[in-house]
Write an enzyme that holds these catalytic residues in place. Structure first.
Site, PDB file in Angstrom:
ATOM      1  N   TYR A  20       0.664  -0.952   0.130  1.00  0.00           N
ATOM      2  CA  TYR A  20      -0.113  -0.147   0.208  1.00  0.00           C
ATOM      3  C   TYR A  20       0.708   1.052   0.278  1.00  0.00           C
ATOM      4  O   TYR A  20       0.777   2.040   0.715  1.00  0.00           O
ATOM      5  CB  TYR A  20      -0.911  -0.135   1.370  1.00  0.00           C
ATOM      6  N   HIS A  25       7.583   5.727   0.603  1.00  0.00           N
ATOM      7  CA  HIS A  25       7.924   4.655   0.027  1.00  0.00           C
ATOM      8  C   HIS A  25       8.755   4.655  -0.915  1.00  0.00           C
ATOM      9  O   HIS A  25       9.991   4.307  -1.918  1.00  0.00           O
ATOM     10  CB  HIS A  25       7.191   3.263  -0.128  1.00  0.00           C
ATOM     11  N   SER A 174       0.681   4.389   5.344  1.00  0.00           N
ATOM     12  CA  SER A 174       0.073   3.618   4.543  1.00  0.00           C
ATOM     13  C   SER A 174      -1.763   3.760   6.045  1.00  0.00           C
ATOM     14  O   SER A 174      -2.586   3.885   5.337  1.00  0.00           O
ATOM     15  CB  SER A 174      -0.262   2.028   5.182  1.00  0.00           C
TER      16      SER A 174
END
Length: 268
Positions: A20, A25, A174
């Protein structure tokens, strides 16, 4: 992965994720792309780092979306193991971190870092990266993994990159997807509390008790916030002291409804 190791030439960077994905990231992927010839991202929602009453089952998952984002960011390989791959029948060996897990997240979430260290050690063993990239938002996790890699002579450099925030200061996570609009607005109080700490330090306030009290007051002013901890810790040891310094990091954790968020900021 054995076949892949035979094919890969040059340095390998690993970005371990639970999927997710968000811009935080992707910033780690981009950092690896700059330093490493090969960038590997892993996607694995690790059950052993969740407590019995935590959000393992409802943790957001969208592999198709994640794969598209990674492809667009230029990742070279994606490792998506199953639970059975990582924890086969009869699995009974664990990596138990030491003193760094005894405070903050480790105190609130018993067993969490045992699960984190075990799965990350397995990823390091399977993928054999030269570098692994982690975000500052999970600062305690970064310190523990860095110590684990050193203590176990794992031949990997553990790198940390800065927190990526929304325009209003909310740290990307997330778990932000769990927040209602009202909870999301309330969650900004974490960032405000950290800015308060930095501002007081910039104004030459070095008494930890005073800064911690001001941070706590900022968060408690938001009725939707339920504090887990407000900490002023040495950035190498996570030990608290009576006086803050340029080596102090402010760390906060709170719940907004059913969603638990963490954030942190270096004072200098």
């Amino acid at each position: 992965m054995k076949k892949l190791h035979r094919e890969i030439c040059g340095p390998v960077g690993l970005v371990p994720t639970m999927g997710y994905l968000h811009e935080g990231h992707l910033s780690l992927v981009r950092a690896s792309k700059k330093q490493d010839i090969n960038t590997v991202a892993s996607i694995f929602v690790n059950p052993t780092q969740f407590g019995p009453h935590e959000d393992f089952k409802k943790y957001p998952r969208d592999e198709k979306r994640d794969m598209a984002m990674l492809e667009n960011t230029g990742v070279d390989y994606v490792f998506v193991p199953s639970v059975e791959d990582m924890y086969p029948a009869g699995f009974d060996s664990w990596v138990e971190p030491g003193i760094l897990q005894q405070c903050l997240e480790g105190a609130v979430r018993p067993g969490h870092f045992r699960g984190v260290c075990t799965v990350v050690a397995k990823l390091f063993t399977i993928i054999r990266p030269d570098r692994a990239y982690f975000g500052q938002k999970d600062y305690q996790q970064y310190l523990i993994i860095k110590r684990m890699a050193s203590d176990l002579n794992l031949d990997v450099s553990v790198e940390m990159l800065p927190i990526i925030r929304e325009n209003d200061g909310l740290a990307l996570s997330s778990r932000n997807t769990y927040l209602s609009p009202a909870e999301r607005q309330a969650a900004l109080v974490l960032y405000r509390s950290l800015l308060t700490a930095r501002s007081l330090f910039d104004e030459k306030e070095h008494r930890a008790e005073v800064i911690r009290k001001k941070m706590t007051d900022v968060i408690q002013h938001e009725s939707m916030a339920e504090i887990d901890y407000v900490s002023l810790s040495h950035q190498d040891t996570l030990c608290e002291s009576d006086e803050v310094s340029a080596k102090t990091i402010a760390l906060v954790a709170a719940r907004f409804g059913k969603t638990r968020l963490i954030d942190n900021m270096f004072l200098a």
